[in-house]
Design a protein around this motif. Sequence first.
Motif, PDB file in Angstrom:
ATOM      1  N   VAL A 288       0.837  -1.208   0.000  1.00 20.39           N
ATOM      2  CA  VAL A 288       0.000   0.000   0.000  1.00 20.39           C
ATOM      3  C   VAL A 288       0.870   1.257   0.000  1.00 20.39           C
ATOM      4  N   VAL A 291       2.285   1.715  -3.421  1.00 15.93           N
ATOM      5  CA  VAL A 291       1.254   2.155  -4.368  1.00 15.93           C
ATOM      6  C   VAL A 291       1.018   3.660  -4.237  1.00 15.93           C
ATOM      7  N   SER A 299      -5.616   3.854  -6.818  1.00 13.66           N
ATOM      8  CA  SER A 299      -5.691   3.061  -5.582  1.00 13.66           C
ATOM      9  C   SER A 299      -7.095   2.514  -5.331  1.00 13.66           C
ATOM     10  N   ILE A 302      -7.409  -1.190  -6.116  1.00 16.43           N
ATOM     11  CA  ILE A 302      -6.931  -2.113  -5.074  1.00 16.43           C
ATOM     12  C   ILE A 302      -7.953  -2.199  -3.945  1.00 16.43           C
ATOM     13  N   VAL A 306      -9.626  -5.642  -2.664  1.00 22.56           N
ATOM     14  CA  VAL A 306      -9.524  -6.069  -1.263  1.00 22.56           C
ATOM     15  C   VAL A 306     -10.916  -6.281  -0.665  1.00 22.56           C
ATOM     16  N   ALA A 393      -8.482  -7.019 -11.418  1.00 20.02           N
ATOM     17  CA  ALA A 393      -7.718  -5.842 -10.975  1.00 20.02           C
ATOM     18  C   ALA A 393      -6.647  -5.475 -12.005  1.00 20.02           C
ATOM     19  N   SER A 394      -5.985  -6.484 -12.575  1.00 23.10           N
ATOM     20  CA  SER A 394      -4.952  -6.226 -13.594  1.00 23.10           C
ATOM     21  C   SER A 394      -5.557  -5.537 -14.818  1.00 23.10           C
ATOM     22  N   TYR A 421       2.612  -4.261  -7.599  1.00 27.19           N
ATOM     23  CA  TYR A 421       2.271  -3.917  -6.218  1.00 27.19           C
ATOM     24  C   TYR A 421       0.835  -4.331  -5.895  1.00 27.19           C
ATOM     25  N   ALA A 422      -0.065  -4.118  -6.846  1.00 25.75           N
ATOM     26  CA  ALA A 422      -1.453  -4.517  -6.645  1.00 25.75           C
ATOM     27  C   ALA A 422      -1.554  -6.022  -6.434  1.00 25.75           C
ATOM     28  N   ILE A 425      -0.394  -6.921  -2.943  1.00 25.95           N
ATOM     29  CA  ILE A 425      -1.400  -6.605  -1.919  1.00 25.95           C
ATOM     30  C   ILE A 425      -2.506  -7.653  -1.938  1.00 25.95           C
ATOM     31  N   ILE A 426      -2.975  -7.976  -3.141  1.00 22.28           N
ATOM     32  CA  ILE A 426      -4.029  -8.993  -3.252  1.00 22.28           C
ATOM     33  C   ILE A 426      -3.503 -10.346  -2.783  1.00 22.28           C
TER      34      ILE A 426
END
Length: 720
Positions: A288, A291, A299, A302, A306, A393-394, A421-422, A425-426
Amino acid sequence: MIKLAKYLKSSAGFVLLIFVMLFLQAYCDLSLPDYTSRIINVGIQQRGIEDGVPEKLRAETADKLLLFMDEDQAVLFRDSYEQDDVWELKDSVKEDERTALAGALGTAEMAYMAFSDGGEAAEAVETQMQLSEGVSVLEALSQAPEAVLKQVTEQVASQTEGMSDTMLNQSAVLFVQQEYEAMGEDMDQLQISYLLRVGGAMILLALLGMAASVSTTFFAARVAAKVAHDLRNDVYRKVIGFTSAEFNKFSTASLITRSTNDVQQIQMLLAMGFRMLLYAPILGIGGVLKVVQTDVSMSWIIALAVAAILVVILVLFKVAMPRFTKLQTLIDRLNLVTREMLTGIMVTRAFNTEKHEEERFENANRDLTKTNLFVNRCMTFMMPIMMLVMNGASVLIVYNGSYAVDNGSMQVGDMMAFIQYAMQIIMAFLMITMMSVMIPRANVAANRIHEVLKTEPMIHDPENPVSPEKSVKGEVEFDHVSFAYPGADERVLEDISFKAKKGQTIAFIGSTGCGKSTLINLIPRFYDVTEGAVRVDGVDVRDMAKQDLCSRLGYVPQKSVLFSGTIDSNIRYGRMNASSEEVEKAAQIAQAADFIEEKDEKYDSPIAQGGSNVSGGQKQRLSIARAIAKKPEILIFDDSFSALDYKTDVAVRRAIKQATGDTTTLIVAQRISTIIHADQIIVLDEGRIAGKGTHEELMKSCEVYQQIAKSQLSEEELAG
């Protein structure tokens, strides 16, 4: 689970080391996307040039850049370079100074490129200043008054205000590229050198992260194994101290499951938890922060991913949690049915009830299978949903990022880094989801283990144990003893009083269920009396340490028990330091030497688990030999001659009497022939003493004894 956290104290050093390795691994993992971004942005797009600060430039170019700088910027520029025909950046320039220098050069480099490429800006100045042919704009500006230069510089600055930092940086980098090419620098070599340097650092970082991951796995496995080892030890020690009441509460099958399967669940959770459950928040929070540094505008993607994962976790917990609790109970049930079936397999075959036992096993197996299938089906939905969230998300990041790249507010490398980074986090939430599958089951297992550990046995050592005087040995006294089993309404024994002196043989006889074995079991404190007192060597057994008490006793149970090993190890079980001669002597007294000598390996012959490879009579004689080899003060035989024929029974009792003349002997028997020569016979009837005395005395005074005698002995034997 929290209640078992104390078991981590002994591995505190390794736990701390795991935390260090996790942070190191997270640092490496979170740094890799940045290196990917640098390779794409700088290594590929910018041909290895990181910013708009040239490492060297021509003196004439420097003079022209100074035209578009104010006094402070000019001072910083001159102080940062070694000035000669070629200006070279000083090695002493620090990172923050280089950043300030890049800001000072930005507008000047933009103006230099605008007036040197013959574009609209250059044409406007040419028209305004009415330059002669062959005179460049930059040359004219170098001769222009300061007011004109200031006006031109302000115009360029106003044009750059609306440009993004990315576009300004790209323009500055382009200036540096053109300057290097004008100086004859090998741009291909510069690009390759940068790619090798950054790529090499990336590989080293990846290797360091791998080493940290491997170390974490190793230390986590070690800590988990240590905790499991300590848990099994504590459960075993606790169970060893249980009385029959505690065994009845848990059941043997359940205790075995708790010592094995439940401990295994906790071990697996710890091994995986250190690697995933602790790593997930470190990776998630770090992702996070990265990001936010990369691009805040996306953001929300993400946050949406989440939120979707959290919904999946909540649904999973709601649906699957009750089944995890039920799963361990069903394993207990299956173990119980299996144990009963295998233990009683001879009875099952004798009564031809294999079909019934198969149905019992199938029912328990089917219930466990159904629950396992339900839990696994819940888990099968988890991974596809997670992959859908990750891929969705991608797609959203690429869709939104393409517009940012198009308008110049983001570079391709930054978008690639954002995607990574996403995903990290996932992935952190995915780790938590995977652990959420294990946590409920391990939590149930931990509660079951804690239930065993917190159970206090009804019988325990006194705080200040009393030791008998050395002058008193081999005495057993029952002083108005009454006893009722825990939870029972009726008493099994009522007001029992007698005293056995050193060397005496005391026998107990009576009908089945009259309390003979219960009475004997009060001496080694398998149970504690409800009223009255049992004394050994003049001390109440409740005031003695159990180890001290049992060291004075040699006990032969009603059901003979042998342990896997050898004949020798079983005989010396009560006294490991017994010599070979003492072992052989004990076997001879128990009339076991004959069948032992017939075996090929004699005393080293193997004994299977439970003594299944010897007959009932042999097992009983080995149990008697084990008690004799201990050389106790008091020998207790709980109907221990029942599997012996009359001849062997007489021989064993005669040998015991001759070899252990000073030993007090307490015998529970069903046959009068076994106890007919006892110093005192106690007749029990419905938990009370119906008669007490020698055989001859009881034949005259005790009706219960007379009935037993007449049912077992002939007229001639009674008369004799």
